[in-house]
Design an enzyme around this catalytic site. Structure first.
Site, PDB file in Angstrom:
ATOM      1  CG  ASN A  10      -1.857   1.091   1.313  1.00  0.00           C
ATOM      2  OD1 ASN A  10      -1.468   2.232   1.089  1.00  0.00           O
ATOM      3  ND2 ASN A  10      -3.107   0.818   1.621  1.00  0.00           N
ATOM      4  CG  HIS A  13       0.617   5.943   4.849  1.00  0.00           C
ATOM      5  ND1 HIS A  13      -0.183   6.892   5.450  1.00  0.00           N
ATOM      6  CD2 HIS A  13      -0.027   4.769   4.965  1.00  0.00           C
ATOM      7  CE1 HIS A  13      -1.257   6.293   5.933  1.00  0.00           C
ATOM      8  NE2 HIS A  13      -1.190   5.012   5.660  1.00  0.00           N
ATOM      9  CG  HIS A  46      -8.255   4.281   0.480  1.00  0.00           C
ATOM     10  ND1 HIS A  46      -8.481   4.188   1.832  1.00  0.00           N
ATOM     11  CD2 HIS A  46      -9.440   4.631  -0.061  1.00  0.00           C
ATOM     12  CE1 HIS A  46      -9.747   4.464   2.082  1.00  0.00           C
ATOM     13  NE2 HIS A  46     -10.345   4.745   0.951  1.00  0.00           N
ATOM     14  NE  ARG A  48      -9.628   8.747   3.533  1.00  0.00           N
ATOM     15  CZ  ARG A  48      -9.906   7.956   4.565  1.00  0.00           C
ATOM     16  NH1 ARG A  48      -9.135   6.937   4.856  1.00  0.00           N
ATOM     17  NH2 ARG A  48     -10.944   8.200   5.326  1.00  0.00           N
ATOM     18  NE  ARG A  52      -7.908  11.753   4.821  1.00  0.00           N
ATOM     19  CZ  ARG A  52      -8.503  11.167   5.862  1.00  0.00           C
ATOM     20  NH1 ARG A  52      -7.839  10.303   6.595  1.00  0.00           N
ATOM     21  NH2 ARG A  52      -9.745  11.444   6.181  1.00  0.00           N
ATOM     22  CB  THR A 104      -9.707   2.070   6.661  1.00  0.00           C
ATOM     23  OG1 THR A 104      -9.256   2.793   5.518  1.00  0.00           O
ATOM     24  CG2 THR A 104     -11.052   1.469   6.370  1.00  0.00           C
ATOM     25  CG  HIS A 193      -5.684  -1.286   9.202  1.00  0.00           C
ATOM     26  ND1 HIS A 193      -6.098  -0.320   8.304  1.00  0.00           N
ATOM     27  CD2 HIS A 193      -5.392  -0.626  10.340  1.00  0.00           C
ATOM     28  CE1 HIS A 193      -6.080   0.857   8.894  1.00  0.00           C
ATOM     29  NE2 HIS A 193      -5.653   0.698  10.133  1.00  0.00           N
TER      30      HIS A 193
HETATM   31  N1  PXP Z   1      -5.904  -3.005   3.670  1.00  0.00           N
HETATM   32  C1  PXP Z   1      -6.851  -2.045   3.695  1.00  0.00           C
HETATM   33  C2  PXP Z   1      -8.204  -2.385   3.163  1.00  0.00           C
HETATM   34  C3  PXP Z   1      -6.561  -0.750   4.186  1.00  0.00           C
HETATM   35  O1  PXP Z   1      -7.513   0.194   4.199  1.00  0.00           O
HETATM   36  C4  PXP Z   1      -5.257  -0.469   4.635  1.00  0.00           C
HETATM   37  C5  PXP Z   1      -4.924   0.889   5.129  1.00  0.00           C
HETATM   38  O2  PXP Z   1      -5.037   1.835   4.152  1.00  0.00           O
HETATM   39  C6  PXP Z   1      -4.303  -1.490   4.550  1.00  0.00           C
HETATM   40  C7  PXP Z   1      -4.651  -2.754   4.093  1.00  0.00           C
HETATM   41  C8  PXP Z   1      -2.880  -1.279   4.952  1.00  0.00           C
HETATM   42  O3  PXP Z   1      -2.815  -0.890   6.279  1.00  0.00           O
HETATM   43  P1  PXP Z   1      -1.441  -0.310   6.831  1.00  0.00           P
HETATM   44  O4  PXP Z   1      -1.160   0.925   6.033  1.00  0.00           O
HETATM   45  O5  PXP Z   1      -1.751  -0.031   8.261  1.00  0.00           O
HETATM   46  O6  PXP Z   1      -0.401  -1.362   6.635  1.00  0.00           O
END
Ligand code: PXP
Length: 247
Positions: A10, A13, A46, A48, A52, A104, A193
């Site tokens: 992901n 960030h 994502h 959003r 953001r 989330t 997550h």
């Molecule tokens: N899976 C989903 C559906 C998410 O919304 C997120 C966070 O954006 C993640 C995985 C990854 O989470 P993290 O950034 O905390 O590793």
């Protein structure tokens, strides 16, 4: 035999840091390319509703420049379904979204929102997009996902990652039971997550989980060791945990 375990990276960030200054650096697409070279199996982003972090242009560039499958996280709105149907990413993961939340928080309530979700999921499936629902490890939510025709669920690991002591054991069992149930009812099971080098191994050891999506920790760790090294280290830990799985 445990299923093969994929790692989705992901990159939200990276875009958060870029947007803090409003410029073009650091570029999340460059991060996605680096993740691809480090052995990631997919990229997650994502889009959003408030844009953001990831922007519409980022999605266009990811689709054009990245060879890995894109997992587009999105809210269950017709605007987002329109965007997904236009870009046709490999997968769309429907997540709950509240503007005031930092990330989330909690899973999608698929059980109580079946009437709203059904047509949106139907449109995505008709467009050839693999739909996943980001839900809590709750059997009622899994059965609702199945009834809605989603082929994939992603279990929210946030509560497990935050838990300690007895709560940790309880949260872990909840995920394990849900992953088993998902497999039994024919759903592909993903998880994500809050996962870190410390929390990933027990989750990776669950044999019916097919994919982990990880972002925040790896982007943070990249400050100290580089993105490439952090991703490779995560993969080593996942593989080690998976090798220890015998069911
Ligand atoms: N899976 C989903 C559906 C998410 O919304 C997120 C966070 O954006 C993640 C995985 C990854 O989470 P993290 O950034 O905390 O590793």
């Amino acid at each position: 035999m445990p299923l093969p375990l994929r790692l989705g990276i992901n990159i939200d960030h990276v875009a958060t840091i870029r947007n803090a200054r409003g410029g073009a650096h650091p570029d999340p697409i460059r991060a996605a390319l680096q993740a691809q070279n480090a052995g990631a199996d997919g990229i997650t982003a994502h889009l959003r509703e408030d844009r953001r972090h990831i922007s519409d242009h980022d999605i266009e560039r990811l689709m054009a420049q990245i060879a890995l499958p894109l997992n587009l996280e999105m809210a269950a709105t017709s605007e987002m379904v329109d965007i997904a149907c236009r870009h046709k990413p490999h997968a769309a993961c429907i997540v709950p979204e509240r503007r005031e939340e930092r990330t989330t928080e909690g899973g999608l309530d698929a059980y109580h929102n079946q009437v709203t979700l059904k047509p949106l999921i139907g449109r995505l499936i008709d467009a050839g997009i693999r739909v996943s629902l980001f839900i809590e490890a709750d059997l009622k939510q899994l059965d609702a996902a199945k009834a809605l025709g989603a082929p994939v669920v992603e279990l929210h690991t946030g509560a497990y990652c935050d838990a300690t002591g007895d709560d940790l054991v309880r949260e872990y069992d909840r995920i394990k039971t849900a992953a088993k149930h998902a497999h039994e009812i024919g759903l592909e099971c993903h998880a994500g997550h809050g996962l870190t080098f410390e929390t990933v191994e027990p989750i990776a050891a669950i044999p019916t989980i097919a994919e982990l999506n990880i972002g925040h920790f790896l982007v943070g760790e990249a400050i100290f060791v580089g993105f490439d090294v952090s991703i490779k280290q995560m993969r080593v830990l996942m593989n080690l945990a998976r090798q220890g799985t015998d069911q």
